[in-house]
Enzyme design. Structure first.
Site, PDB file in Angstrom:
ATOM      1  N   LYS A 196      -4.216  -1.391   9.628  1.00  0.00           N
ATOM      2  CA  LYS A 196      -3.022  -1.452   9.628  1.00  0.00           C
ATOM      3  C   LYS A 196      -2.544   0.880   8.881  1.00  0.00           C
ATOM      4  CE  LYS A 196      -0.536  -5.429   9.788  1.00  0.00           C
ATOM      5  NZ  LYS A 196      -0.874  -6.147   8.502  1.00  0.00           N
ATOM      6  N   GLY A 214      -6.893  -1.435  -0.880  1.00  0.00           N
ATOM      7  CA  GLY A 214      -8.113  -1.485  -0.062  1.00  0.00           C
ATOM      8  C   GLY A 214      -8.988  -3.497  -0.128  1.00  0.00           C
ATOM      9  N   VAL A 233      -2.950  -0.766   2.530  1.00  0.00           N
ATOM     10  CA  VAL A 233      -1.961  -1.234   1.496  1.00  0.00           C
ATOM     11  C   VAL A 233      -1.632  -2.529   0.946  1.00  0.00           C
ATOM     12  CG1 VAL A 233      -0.054  -2.612   2.537  1.00  0.00           C
ATOM     13  CG2 VAL A 233       0.655  -0.799   0.381  1.00  0.00           C
ATOM     14  N   TYR A 234      -2.775  -3.437   1.642  1.00  0.00           N
ATOM     15  CA  TYR A 234      -2.785  -4.489   0.728  1.00  0.00           C
ATOM     16  C   TYR A 234      -3.881  -4.556  -0.389  1.00  0.00           C
ATOM     17  CZ  TYR A 234      -0.680  -7.029   4.723  1.00  0.00           C
ATOM     18  OH  TYR A 234       0.489  -7.441   5.810  1.00  0.00           O
ATOM     19  N   SER A 235      -3.747  -5.528  -1.464  1.00  0.00           N
ATOM     20  CA  SER A 235      -2.414  -5.342  -1.745  1.00  0.00           C
ATOM     21  C   SER A 235      -2.159  -4.584  -2.957  1.00  0.00           C
ATOM     22  CB  SER A 235      -3.051  -6.837  -2.298  1.00  0.00           C
ATOM     23  OG  SER A 235      -4.162  -7.182  -3.216  1.00  0.00           O
TER      24      SER A 235
END
Length: 317
Positions: free
Chosen positions: A91, A67, A56-58
Site C-alpha cells: 500500500k 518498510g 508504513v509497516y511498522s
C-alpha cells in the site's frame, strides 16, 4: 488442509488467491525475521499465497522507520525462490515521508516498495488511505504503474462510498485501470464500517472485499474475557474496549456456541462468518507465531450452517 485446495478470484482481476490473506503488519515488529519466516513458511505450506503488507509497516515501532515488513517479506521471497507462487499486496499513502496520493508520491513510493520487496511487480497495490487528492490524479498515476508493468491490479483501503464511486467512474470513462478490490475495517463487532453505502458500491461494481481487523485486534479469538487475565499482546488495549460494549459480549457468546458445535476455535468461526459475507474474498489476519496460524487457516475452509450464521448475524447486529 494442504495444497491449493481453494482459490478465489479477486473481483474482475486475473488474481487468484487463498481465502485467507496473511497480514504482514507484525513482520519486523512483534515478529522478528526468523519468526516471520516461520509463519510465512507454514502459511505457504498450507496452500496460502496472499500476503498483505504496506510501506508504513511498522513505522510505529520504536527504532523503525517503515518498510520493515516489506523488507522481511522480500528477504523471504528471495530465500525461498517462490516469488511466482505468492500474490503480494502492499500500500501507499500512510508512510510519513511518502504520505498522500499525489502522482509524484505514488510513483516514488511504488519504486521504494519494489526495491524493498526485491520484485519487479506488485500484484495488488492499494491506496492506503484516501486524502483530498483529485481522483483524476491518483487514478491516472495508478494506471501508469499498471501500464509500465510495475503493478498488476489496484485497490483501495479506507475510502468512502462516494470517493470509490467517483474513482471507478473516472477510470471507466477514461479507460484506465480500475480498482478491483477494497480493504475496509470489517468484522463481527464492526459491521457499520463496511455495510451500507460502501458495500453497495463494491457489490454494484463487482469488486472484491479484503477486510482488515478481521479479528478485531484479537478480540474475536476469544482470548479476552470479562474479568479475565491480562493478555500479553501489543494490541490488548484495542481488543479490551469491545468487552465494554454489550454487543461485544453477545458476539463472544455466539462465537463460543458455534465454536463448540463445530469443534473449532472462536477465531475460525469469526473468519468463516466474514469469508461468507457478500463480496468478501479473503479476510486478513496476522500471526506472530506459527502456533497462532492453525485456527486462522481453519477459518478459510470452515462452512457455517444457516442457523449458526443467523445466530452470529443477530449477536453482531
Amino acid at each position: 488442509m494442504t495444497g491449493t485446495h481453494s482459490r478465489v478470484s479477486l473481483g474482475t482481476s486475473d488474481l487468484s488467491v487463498f481465502p485467507l490473506s496473511l497480514g504482514g503488519n507484525v513482520f519486523g515488529w512483534t515478529a522478528d525475521e526468523e519468526q516471520s519466516f516461520a509463519v510465512l513458511d507454514a502459511y505457504a505450506a498450507a496452500g496460502g499465497n496472499f500476503v498483505d503488507t504496506a510501506d508504513v509497516y511498522s513505522s510505529w515501532a520504536p527504532g523503525n522507520t517503515g518498510g520493515e515488513s516489506e523488507t522481511v517479506l522480500g528477504n523471504w521471497l528471495r530465500s525461498r525462490g517462490n516469488r511466482e507462487d505468492i500474490v503480494i499486496a502492499t500500500k501507499v499513502g500512510m508512510l510519513a515521508d511518502r504520505s498522500g496520493l499525489s502522482a509524484t508520491n505514488i510513483k516514488a513510493a511504488a519504486e521504494d516498495s519494489l526495491r524493498r520487496l526485491g520484485v519487479e511487480r506488485i500484484d495488488l497495490y492499494y491506496t492506503h488511505r484516501d486524502d483530498d487528492t483529485p481522483v483524476e490524479e491518483f487514478v491516472t498515476a495508478l494506471d501508469q504503474l499498471v501500464r509500465e508493468g510495475k503493478v498488476r491490479a489496484v485497490a483501495a483501503s479506507n475510502i468512502s462510498a462516494e470517493r470509490l464511486a467517483e474513482a471507478l467512474a473516472f477510470a471507466e470513462r477514461e479507460g484506465l485501470a480500475k480498482y478491483i478490490a477494497v480493504q475496509p475495517h470489517y468484522n463481527l463487532v464492526s459491521r457499520d464500517t463496511f455495510e451500507g453505502p460502501l458495500a453497495e458500491v463494491v457489490a454494484e461494481h463487482g469488486l472484491a472485499t479484503v477486510p482488515y481487523y478481521a479479528l478485531a485486534s484479537g478480540f474475536l479469538t476469544g482470548k479476552y474475557r470479562p474479568g479475565g487475565e491480562n493478555v500479553a499482546s501489543a494490541r490488548a488495549e484495542g481488543a479490551a474496549r469491545y468487552l465494554a460494549e454489550p454487543r461485544g459480549l453477545k458476539v463472544l457468546e455466539a462465537l463460543d456456541t458455534v465454536a463448540a458445535e463445530q469443534e473449532v476455535e472462536p477465531a475460525s468461526v469469526a473468519l468463516a462468518w466474514l469469508a461468507a459475507r457478500p463480496t468478501v474474498a479473503a479476510p486478513i489476519a496476522s500471526a506472530r507465531t506459527v502456533e497462532q496460524l492453525p485456527p486462522l487457516l481453519a477459518g478459510a475452509t470452515l462452512e457455517l450452517t444457516p442457523e449458526q450464521t443467523a445466530l452470529l448475524d443477530a449477536a453482531s447486529a
